[in-house]
Design an enzyme around this catalytic site. Structure first.
Site, PDB file in Angstrom:
ATOM      1  N   ARG A   1       0.829  -1.201   0.000  1.00 42.99           N
ATOM      2  CA  ARG A   1       0.000   0.000   0.000  1.00 42.99           C
ATOM      3  C   ARG A   1       0.864   1.252   0.000  1.00 42.99           C
ATOM      4  NH1 ARG A   1       2.568   2.192   3.613  1.00 42.99           N
ATOM      5  NH2 ARG A   1       2.368   1.853   5.847  1.00 42.99           N
TER       6      ARG A   1
ATOM      7  N   ASP B   1      -1.951   6.351  12.955  1.00 40.87           N
ATOM      8  CA  ASP B   1      -2.707   5.100  13.214  1.00 40.87           C
ATOM      9  C   ASP B   1      -2.580   4.640  14.663  1.00 40.87           C
ATOM     10  OD1 ASP B   1      -0.075   4.169  12.738  1.00 40.87           O
ATOM     11  OD2 ASP B   1      -0.713   2.471  11.497  1.00 40.87           O
TER      12      ASP B   1
ATOM     13  N   GLY C   1      11.255  -2.692   3.028  1.00 38.06           N
ATOM     14  CA  GLY C   1      11.891  -1.569   3.717  1.00 38.06           C
ATOM     15  C   GLY C   1      11.681  -0.237   3.029  1.00 38.06           C
TER      16      GLY C   1
ATOM     17  N   GLY D   1       8.569   1.395   2.984  1.00 40.62           N
ATOM     18  CA  GLY D   1       7.376   2.084   3.469  1.00 40.62           C
ATOM     19  C   GLY D   1       6.155   1.773   2.623  1.00 40.62           C
TER      20      GLY D   1
ATOM     21  N   SER E   1       4.733  -1.356   2.852  1.00 46.25           N
ATOM     22  CA  SER E   1       4.062  -2.447   3.567  1.00 46.25           C
ATOM     23  C   SER E   1       4.297  -3.828   3.008  1.00 46.25           C
ATOM     24  CB  SER E   1       2.559  -2.206   3.592  1.00 46.25           C
ATOM     25  OG  SER E   1       2.241  -1.504   4.720  1.00 46.25           O
ATOM     26  N   SER E   2       5.546  -4.142   2.749  1.00 42.92           N
ATOM     27  CA  SER E   2       5.836  -5.511   2.329  1.00 42.92           C
ATOM     28  C   SER E   2       5.472  -6.481   3.452  1.00 42.92           C
ATOM     29  CB  SER E   2       7.304  -5.660   1.957  1.00 42.92           C
ATOM     30  OG  SER E   2       8.118  -5.345   3.066  1.00 42.92           O
TER      31      SER E   2
ATOM     32  N   ASP F   1      -1.777  -0.808   7.861  1.00 40.43           N
ATOM     33  CA  ASP F   1      -1.260  -1.612   6.752  1.00 40.43           C
ATOM     34  C   ASP F   1      -2.093  -2.869   6.513  1.00 40.43           C
ATOM     35  OD1 ASP F   1       0.614   0.306   7.253  1.00 40.43           O
ATOM     36  OD2 ASP F   1       2.231  -1.069   7.798  1.00 40.43           O
TER      37      ASP F   1
ATOM     38  N   TYR G   1      11.055   4.787  15.682  1.00 35.54           N
ATOM     39  CA  TYR G   1       9.600   4.613  15.599  1.00 35.54           C
ATOM     40  C   TYR G   1       9.002   4.496  17.006  1.00 35.54           C
ATOM     41  CZ  TYR G   1       5.143   2.629  13.844  1.00 35.54           C
ATOM     42  OH  TYR G   1       3.819   2.393  13.550  1.00 35.54           O
TER      43      TYR G   1
HETATM   44  P1  NG1 Z   1       5.724   1.661   7.057  1.00 32.05           P
HETATM   45  O1  NG1 Z   1       6.881   2.558   7.234  1.00 32.05           O
HETATM   46  O2  NG1 Z   1       5.053   1.866   5.740  1.00 32.05           O
HETATM   47  O3  NG1 Z   1       6.063   0.227   7.292  1.00 32.05           O
HETATM   48  C1  NG1 Z   1       4.820   2.267   9.520  1.00 32.05           C
HETATM   49  C2  NG1 Z   1       3.839   1.439  10.336  1.00 32.05           C
HETATM   50  C3  NG1 Z   1       2.389   1.945  10.158  1.00 32.05           C
HETATM   51  C4  NG1 Z   1       2.305   3.441  10.415  1.00 32.05           C
HETATM   52  C5  NG1 Z   1       3.390   4.162   9.574  1.00 32.05           C
HETATM   53  C6  NG1 Z   1       3.463   5.646   9.856  1.00 32.05           C
HETATM   54  C7  NG1 Z   1       4.771  -0.798  10.420  1.00 32.05           C
HETATM   55  C8  NG1 Z   1       4.807  -2.153   9.836  1.00 32.05           C
HETATM   56  N1  NG1 Z   1       3.913   0.061   9.879  1.00 32.05           N
HETATM   57  O4  NG1 Z   1       4.577   2.072   8.151  1.00 32.05           O
HETATM   58  O5  NG1 Z   1       1.532   1.240  11.037  1.00 32.05           O
HETATM   59  O6  NG1 Z   1       2.449   3.739  11.782  1.00 32.05           O
HETATM   60  O7  NG1 Z   1       4.689   3.638   9.823  1.00 32.05           O
HETATM   61  O8  NG1 Z   1       2.280   6.280   9.478  1.00 32.05           O
HETATM   62  O9  NG1 Z   1       5.472  -0.508  11.367  1.00 32.05           O
HETATM   63 MG    MG Z   2       6.904  -2.487   6.830  1.00 34.87          MG
END
Ligand code: NG1
Ligand code: MG
Length: 391
Positions: free
Chosen positions: A36, A45, A133, A135, A137-138, A184, A235
């Protein structure tokens, strides 16, 4: 030129062929789940806020077949997997499954452990076109694909699709050690072709927002190819700051805070870092709601402005951008025809998303390439469907 993504059917054909070579028989279950891109609503979220993602044509495909012996064998072809791309473990009682090495298999084990019933042993091949990696959502694509595979294999589904998303989020928390929000897994499950999904992360109410009259516009994803390190403390630190701010305000989450509360934090001499984090969340939740309205009205100019504000807030207040992401975003914004550009996902690396006129795509890509020190990759993001069985 933007990278052309293989159609899900050709990914499936490849997976079926590898399965036949590996296991000497035909797979009978075929499923996929998408990655996504989050259009707006970043780091909201886990604060019970709103997010506005859409599912991508990048997919994780799983093909496989159950069998009568005791071992589940998985063969994975994706850029997540390092050297070890084969893994086997004892099937049986799902309560006995524990995380371990290799790390990529933990997403799969976590989903089996959190499925609604025990599943028989199976052989499976996984092929993914979702870059890891980045962003995009793999990890959720892998989880939701696994869960969908288990549903088809067992013929059992949870009562509501929400429960599927929640089970996969739990797998990510407990087996991959990433305390992610719910966005995600939701969009990978509920994505709908031609729509973005407005998700209220507090009560999990969703609204499909049609991306009408997008005809002349398009969302362009740019991978900085500087991987983000999510499980890295950054994070978790951000998350803790938000929880701390909500606690000081006596609120359940920052979803219940407004700009007055930011002033309250300042008046109480709360550290500047916490105030800024809270301010990002409060303003981003409002921007996401405004953006959903703008998208519904096909007001792309307004949508682009909100994307720009979102990035600036992530850079200055939430402090999750990087010099690579900033340089891609600035380069994009310099091109005539670009309405807005921002980092997407957690930040610290990964991708940007840009809303622009279709006729400006080529010159935008050229300009971004020229201005960027690294080697970016570009994808056109078409709003795609969520996880399903492929016949
Ligand atoms: P990404 O960086 O796309 O994996 C992460 C979190 C989401 C959300 C976003 C920030 C994981 C797997 N996903 O996304 O839930 O918090 O950062 O909006 O950690
Ligand atoms: Mg991820």
């Amino acid at each position: 030129m933007a990278t052309l993504l293989p159609h899900v059917n050709s990914v499936k054909e490849k997976a079926l062929q590898i399965f036949a070579e590996k296991f000497g028989e035909q797979a009978i279950v075929c499923v996929y789940a998408p990655g996504r891109v989050n259009l707006i609503g970043e780091h909201t979220d886990y604060n019970d806020g709103f997010v506005l993602p859409m599912a991508l044509p990048m997919v994780t495909v799983i093909v496989g077949k159950s069998h009568n012996d005791k071992k589940t064998r998985i063969f994975s072809l994706s850029n997540v997997v390092g050297d070890i791309n084969e893994f086997e473990f004892k099937a049986g009682n799902r309560a006995d499954i524990k995380p371990g090495e290799p790390k990529w298999a933990n997403y799969i084990k976590g989903c089996i452990a959190n499925f609604i019933c025990d599943v028989p042993a199976f052989n499976a091949v996984i092929v993914s076109t979702v870059p890891a990696g980045a962003g995009l959502s793999s990890s959720a694509a892998l989880e939701i694909a696994t869960y969908t595979f288990l549903e088809t294999l067992s013929g059992k589904k949870p009562e509501k699709p929400e429960l599927k998303a929640l089970a996969c989020q739990k797998a990510e928390h407990d087996f991959a050690g990433v305390p992610c929000g719910i966005m995600d897994q939701f969009i990978s499950t509920m994505g709908k072709e031609g729509y973005a999904l407005l998700l209220d992360c507090r009560d999990l109410i969703t609204k499909q927002i049609p991306m009408l009259h997008l005809d002349n516009y398009v969302f362009l994803i740019t991978n900085s190819n500087t991987p983000h390190k999510l499980s890295s403390s950054a994070y978790c630190e951000r998350r803790d700051c938000c929880y701390e701010a909500a606690k000081i305000l006596g609120k359940k989450s920052l979803r219940d805070a407004n700009m007055n509360d930011i002033l309250v934090l300042i008046s109480q001499n709360v550290s500047e870092s916490i105030v800024k984090k809270a301010r990002h969340v409060v303003t981003e939740i409002q921007r996401t709601l405004n953006a959903a309205v703008a998208l519904q009205k096909s007001d792309f100019q307004q949508f682009g402005r909100l994307m720009n504000e979102s990035h600036d807030s992530l850079r200055d207040d939430y402090e999750v951008s990087s010099k690579e992401l900033d340089s891609l975003v600035s380069a994009a914004r310099e091109v005539d025809g670009v309405l807005g550009s921002r980092l997407t996902g957690a930040g610290f690396g990964g991708c940007t998303v840009t809303l622009l006129r279709k006729d400006a795509v080529d010159k935008t890509i050229q300009h971004m390439k020229a201005k960027y020190s690294g080697t970016p990759t570009f994808y056109i993001a078409t709003p795609s469907g969520g996880a399903r069985e492929i016949s």
